[in-house]
Design an enzyme around this catalytic site. Sequence first.
Site, PDB file in Angstrom:
ATOM      1  N   ASP A 231      -3.067  14.733 -37.762  1.00  0.00           N
ATOM      2  CA  ASP A 231      -2.343  14.652 -39.021  1.00  0.00           C
ATOM      3  C   ASP A 231      -3.314  14.110 -40.073  1.00  0.00           C
ATOM      4  O   ASP A 231      -4.287  13.436 -39.737  1.00  0.00           O
ATOM      5  CB  ASP A 231      -1.150  13.715 -38.851  1.00  0.00           C
ATOM      6  CG  ASP A 231      -0.355  13.566 -40.125  1.00  0.00           C
ATOM      7  OD1 ASP A 231      -0.105  14.585 -40.780  1.00  0.00           O
ATOM      8  OD2 ASP A 231      -0.006  12.425 -40.464  1.00  0.00           O
TER       9      ASP A 231
ATOM     10  N   CYS B 212       0.839  -1.197   0.000  1.00  0.00           N
ATOM     11  CA  CYS B 212       0.000   0.000   0.000  1.00  0.00           C
ATOM     12  C   CYS B 212       0.869   1.240   0.000  1.00  0.00           C
ATOM     13  O   CYS B 212       2.094   1.170   0.180  1.00  0.00           O
ATOM     14  CB  CYS B 212      -0.955   0.011   1.198  1.00  0.00           C
ATOM     15  SG  CYS B 212      -0.141   0.358   2.765  1.00  0.00           S
TER      16      CYS B 212
END
Length: 725
Positions: free
Chosen positions: A411, A13
């Site tokens: 593009d 954790c």
Amino acid sequence: MGRATFHIRGMDCAEETATLRHALSSVAEVREVTFNLVTATMTVTSAGEHFPVEEVIHTVQQAGMSAEQVADGAERPILEAKQDNLRTALVALSTILTVMAFSLHGAQLGWRAALSGHETGQIPLTVRSLYVVALIAGGWLVVPKAWLAARRLRPDMYLLMTVAVVGALTLGEYLEAATVTVLFAVSLALEQWSVGRARRAIGALVALAPPRARVIKDASSEELMEAAVVPIGSQIVVKPGEKFPLDGRVIEGKTNVNQAPITGESLPVAKVVDDEVYAGTINVDGAVVVKTTKSASDTTLARIIRMVSEAQSRRAPSEQWVERFARLYTPVVMCLALLIAAIPPLALGQPWAVWFYRSLVLLVIACPCALVISTPVTIVAALVSATRHGILIKGGLYVEVPAHLQAIALDKTGTLTEGKPRVQTVVPLSGHTEKELLEIAAAVEMRSQHPLAHAIVRHAETAGITPRAAGDFQSIAGKGATASLNGQRFWIGSHALLEERSQETPELHDRLSQLSASGASVVVVGEEDHVCGFVSVADSVRPEAKETLAVLKSLGVRSIVMLTGDNQGTAEAIARKAGIDEIHAELLPDAKVGLVEELVRRYGTIAMVGDGVNDAPALARSSLGIAMGAIGTDAAIETADIALMKDDLSRLPWLIRHSRRALRTIRVNIAVSLLVKAAFIGLTLLGKASLWAAIAADTGVSLLVVLNALRLLRDMDAARITNHA
């Protein structure tokens, strides 16, 4: 500067990562420490050439964990079965003993007495013994870490829980002490399970590629070999129903391949000789012989696994905020608990026991479990879910960005269009024949990597012309190229290059403009003193482009912009078909970067979508670089922040929805965690909260936020990819 990676056993954790970061800050040579909870690894960078391996390992051991150095690139999701089993056994034992003690107490002295438990002297010795053993079992893995925190004078959740339990015992609250211990142990097990769930999700990616390959040794024999040791260039046989163990190229046979594990596409893709295949994909219906092109550690799948595993270490803004908040929140609440324990009795003459108990409740509330766990689990789930859908997100940092996009720059060639242009018209001039023009154009373009060049070479070959490579080839960035053929110098390029060479006539200008207006790209071919002719090449807009861009606008993207080096007429024709808002044509690579910078200034958060190679500078300058069709393209995967493994624009709306869903999940988790804590702080000050209720609420919230986060792992309906929100 040295660098080493370690597997950390016992790191499950964010609390442990904070502990290790603080502990290693005292090691003089250590410059930077990064963590990956999913793979349970820690990467340490040292300031000098000497790397303090032994000192790092010793420091980790002092922090209550163990470290083992691993080779670079050896990180893998790990499942610490022994530690998991021990934790589960201790939680179960603590729970059973607590229930037994409570039941025995109730049976002997009555259930009301068992619930209150205030009179310590009246609790039977057997009951007290069972409670104590339950406390030992539940706190077996907690107390050592609490002791380390106390020695470092750095309070963490382990120390807070230990103080609360000891305080409850001091007050004779055996049942509450045991209940808090059990619930806290359950909360830790839950957090470990959630990290393990994320590890298993990535482990499922590892399992996609079969461990062995059927290698052809000679004309009459095959051998099953470990895929990891199969040399590049080997020939392997893959039968119907089997998975491809390595990346390669088909050299014999044909089949259909299910590429969903890599690209997320739903339909099998036909593969014939010379087509590429990828490790982890499934051979559907035909036996094929494949020549391997990559080692097992360098396949497209292996690279994806590494990047998904490493992505968690690139923390999202929400994750960084939670860590900063928890670092401030815990000591503040601890100080508040001390004040509550001391001020009312000293200043107002209130009973010590009452206010001491309330301070213990506040300590329990100070545990940041649910808050800390809420974000990293959500980020990991979002990363893995995106990978299942053929979208490689290269860090938690980039999970949240798509949710905030205001504009998208695309593009043209290979992104808005299919990237497979075809020759439409061949116009010879100045006495040249069509064959001569194609011979010249194909000879020069053979050395070029531009899609238009490939189209011209393919057309010449189809027409029965065998191109000869020209000599002294020189590329003119963004405009064309020059080369020598049969002792003559030829040039080939765009309309802009024709104008720059001052060889344009009004007639040529009109004809070129007409072709450009129809959506074709025009390639002009010429010599030093005249124009030989021109070739028009057209590319098709992707079928899904118009609908996808409409969905993006419905999702709140304010502007869709096209950036292309092609001529204005072609750009306008493509824009009309696709529904583009803004066009910038005839751009050199540097000009694309400048326009991306302008878009960032104008809109704030923008994405640039390109092929990941030619558009690398623009991708890097945008808020979010997205590479199209990155499967098998190493440069595309490396360049962009997000890689769409398949040439599919419809992934963009899914990505935005997924990002918003992840961000919404994070915000809900944080809000619920904070609201529950705020409510219990108020109840504590009013004397309406108890230890067991506080820890039960915190554990319940932990479970809630984990389950809410793991919902992102569920497969979303593919139909939602293109439908409106």
